[in-house]
Design a protein around this motif. Structure first.
Motif, PDB file in Angstrom:
ATOM      1  N   VAL A 132      83.858 -23.404  30.624  1.00 54.85           N
ATOM      2  CA  VAL A 132      83.569 -22.153  29.902  1.00 54.85           C
ATOM      3  C   VAL A 132      82.806 -22.450  28.616  1.00 54.85           C
ATOM      4  N   TYR A 174      91.298 -19.174  33.397  1.00 60.47           N
ATOM      5  CA  TYR A 174      90.300 -18.286  32.797  1.00 60.47           C
ATOM      6  C   TYR A 174      90.854 -17.659  31.513  1.00 60.47           C
ATOM      7  N   LEU A 224      89.081 -18.303  27.991  1.00 61.60           N
ATOM      8  CA  LEU A 224      88.343 -17.200  27.367  1.00 61.60           C
ATOM      9  C   LEU A 224      88.915 -16.835  25.999  1.00 61.60           C
ATOM     10  N   GLY A 262      85.396 -11.904  30.108  1.00 57.09           N
ATOM     11  CA  GLY A 262      84.383 -12.664  30.840  1.00 57.09           C
ATOM     12  C   GLY A 262      83.342 -11.792  31.495  1.00 57.09           C
TER      13      GLY A 262
END
Length: 658
Positions: free
Chosen positions: A435, A458, A462, A467
């Motif tokens: 990321v 994720y 994040l 996202g």
């Protein structure tokens, strides 16, 4: 079936082809230098006003809007609307044009395949096709173009797919020279007959080698051929199957992997007794792949021919954008070399493997018009687990059929923990780093536990941000819960569904592999839309054939095509094929949007493709029938004839009977 270990570099689905990775060094590209500056120029486009049919421009994703006319010039859309308005716009711009009557046909934006594998699929196209799904070749189409019944075999399961069929196909293709290997692709035990075991683990067809077995036992490859080495790779790319002759050739080969085998096994018989010719994961498969005779390795001229056939197949099925889900550097070189002498009839977007050389360069967003015109990178790819039909997707509960390990495989495990129940630190660290590159991510996750870990990773990576702007994706996203979907909505992560899981494998999943888990959780397309997620439908070609209209049909009907009759043949009458979780069926408009407008959005191309808005590329498809017309049976959407495919205002395919 199944896997005996966890390996970050294991193979699964179409997302990594071990044959390509091992043999691509046999290609000689030294003659192709200065590739980037030598590509063929774009041919001239046409100036046309289309009218006299059904035209869906899909502007801003509007699935209800129909217009009377569409004008194109210079490779782009100039205007759409009433015929008088389009004619006035063309005239105001000083464009001389021809008027083209559609004669009642339907014009749509070009269709999009948002997850394919181009060069990796073509690398083994010359191998013997031992798959369950029929694919008509260009020669088949030409031969049968006036035979609708023959053409309706395309993209459907073979009437008969079992041990006897497999044995017959191999025996028809045994070379006279016993040193020549028989190389087979797409073999699929999950689509062969299975045995349901009440109160125990169901049994799928398995392959092995045993010269000592008497009779024709199902699965014994030595009962098919003993002299020639036989190597088959599964459709999931997860497993290789060898007969005894191939095992002996592998054991005695001079490649570095076979030399390591001989340090582990003191005799070839020990090797055979331990593996039974059933090789899994990279460590097990590489000795076999690297033992294939050099003369039977990859060949540049054949690669180009298969790439050309692949692109022609895409055009025949209305595709104008292919999004390659694992483009390695060498594959890019091959495609650029192809472009030196061939003009591609479609556009290509792609992602590269995370931690590859191309992943290190600065993320460049949004995708520019010039990049989108031909060949553009738009993300990174990671693979968290394996294939559900290959019994390696990583699950929260054990499979309902025998496999080892019983939960499948997760590819990012901490040391000493091969079956994690909490997200491994190794996975979280990898996603954090990925990321941080700034690139959008495509993460392959099939099993429900792999999806859970991916969403957790994720969320942490994040750091409270969405996202959505990057359009991070989960690929296949097969076994979902409502909680997963809610988390995806909150995180701005979107799913791309391999909808062939429902159509081709749904029956096996429901009856043998997952039971009611498949009914409740497989490819929850409608639930995702109900939560305002944007979805796409993909083929993962070569796992399932190129064919967005077929994907649309399978999403609308959710018919389980893998059900068999009393004779063991696949049931061909859709009226007798059961539906898997009818509540998840999409409407025709929803499914069409998932192979056009929203697919373009997921592929970072919606400013130029996926709809026919003014200024967009004039990429379009003309169909004989309207797929949104309820008078066309939903179970025949894949059979709608593609009359023409256009890229940039230039016709790249025309059906001879249109």
């Amino acid at each position: 079936m199944g896997s005996k270990g966890n390996d970050h570099n294991c193979t699964h689905c179409g997302c990594e082809n071990p044959i390509w990775n091992a043999l691509k060094h046999t290609l000689d590209l030294t003659a192709h230098t200065g590739l980037a500056s030598s590509l063929a120029p774009e041919p001239d486009s046409e100036s046309i006003v289309f009218t006299g049919g059904v035209i869906y421009p899909l502007k801003d994703g509007n699935m209800d809007d129909r217009v009377e006319a569409l004008g194109i010039h210079g490779g782009d859309v100039v205007a759409s609307g009433s015929l008088a308005d389009v004619q006035a716009r063309m005239k105001a711009k000083g464009i001389a044009y021809q008027t083209r009557l559609l004669e009642g046909k339907t014009l749509l934006p070009g269709l999009i395949e948002p997850h394919v594998h181009i060069v990796q699929t073509c690398a083994i196209q010359g191998w013997l096709d031992l798959g369950a799904i029929m694919e008509l070749s260009p020669e088949d189409h030409a031969k049968n173009r006036l035979n609708p019944d023959a053409l309706k075999q395309d993209q459907r399961l073979r009437p008969c797919y079992d041990w006897n069929w497999l044995k017959g196909e191999i025996r028809k293709n045994i070379p006279e020279d016993s040193s020549t290997w028989i190389l087979g692709r797409m073999v699929d035990p999950a689509l062969m007959p299975f045995k349901e075991v009440k109160g125990g683990l169901n049994q799928l067809t398995t392959f092995h080698c045993d010269l000592n077995e008497t009779g024709d036992r199902v699965g014994n490859l030595d009962s098919i051929v003993t002299q020639n080495p036989l190597l088959m790779i599964s459709a999931s790319m997860h497993t290789i199957y060898l007969n005894t002759a191939a095992c002996e050739a592998v054991y005695n080969s001079n490649n570095e992997y076979s030399k390591e085998l001989r340090t582990k096994y003191s005799t070839c018989q020990e090797y055979i007794e331990d593996t039974h010719g059933n090789l899994q994961e990279k460590a097990g498969m590489m000795p076999a792949i690297c033992s294939i005779p050099f003369k039977q390795g990859l060949d540049l001229l054949n690669i180009f021919r298969y790439i050309n056939d692949y692109f022609e197949q895409a055009s025949r099925r209305g595709v104008t954008l292919l999004y390659d889900a694992m483009m390695d550097t060498f594959s890019k070189t091959v495609l650029k070399a192809y472009d030196l002498k061939h003009h591609r009839n479609l556009r290509i977007g792609y992602v590269v493997p995370y931690d590859s050389k191309d992943s290190k360069k600065k993320a460049d967003f949004p995708v520019t018009r010039e990049a989108a015109r031909s060949f553009y990178q738009a993300g990174l790819k990671l693979i968290s687990d394996g294939s559900n039909q290959g019994l390696t997707g990583y699950q929260a509960q054990e499979y309902c059929c025998y496999t080892e390990p019983p939960l499948g495989n997760f590819n990012f495990c901490d040391p000493g923990d091969t079956t994690p129940t909490v997200i491994p630190d190794a996975y979280q660290t990898t996603i954090n780093d990925a990321v941080a590159t700034g690139w959008p991510l495509m993460i392959h996750a099939n099993g429900d536990q792999a999806i859970e870990f991916t969403l957790q990773a994720y969320e942490t990576a994040l750091g409270g941000c969405s996202g959505l702007e990057k359009r991070h994706r989960i690929e296949h996203c097969s076994l979902l819960t409502d909680s997963h979907i809610q988390t995806m909505k909150r995180l701005g992560v979107s799913p791309s569904f391999l909808i062939g899981h429902v159509g081709y494998w749904g029956y096996s999943f429901e009856k043998a592999i997952f039971k009611d888990k498949a009914t409740r959780m497989l490819d929850l397309c409608q639930s995702a839309l109900d939560h305002k997620l944007r979805i796409s439908l993909h083929s993962d070609c070569s796992v399932t054939p190129l064919g967005p209209l077929r994907s649309m049909e399978q999403a609308v009907t959710r018919k389980m095509e893998g059900m068999r009759d009393n004779q063991g043949l696949f049931i061909r009458d859709p009226r007798q094929q059961p539906i898997l979780n009818e509540a998840e069926c999409l409407s025709r408009k929803q499914a069409l949007k998932a192979i056009t407008y929203d697919a373009a959005w997921q592929c970072h191309a919606e400013d130029w493709m996926g709809s026919l808005q003014d200024g967009h590329f004039a990429d379009l498809v003309i169909l004989e029938q309207d797929p949104l017309d309820e008078r066309v049976p939903a179970t025949s959407i894949r059979d709608i004839k593609v009359c023409e495919t256009w890229k940039g205002g230039r016709k790249v395919y025309a059906n001879l009977d249109s």
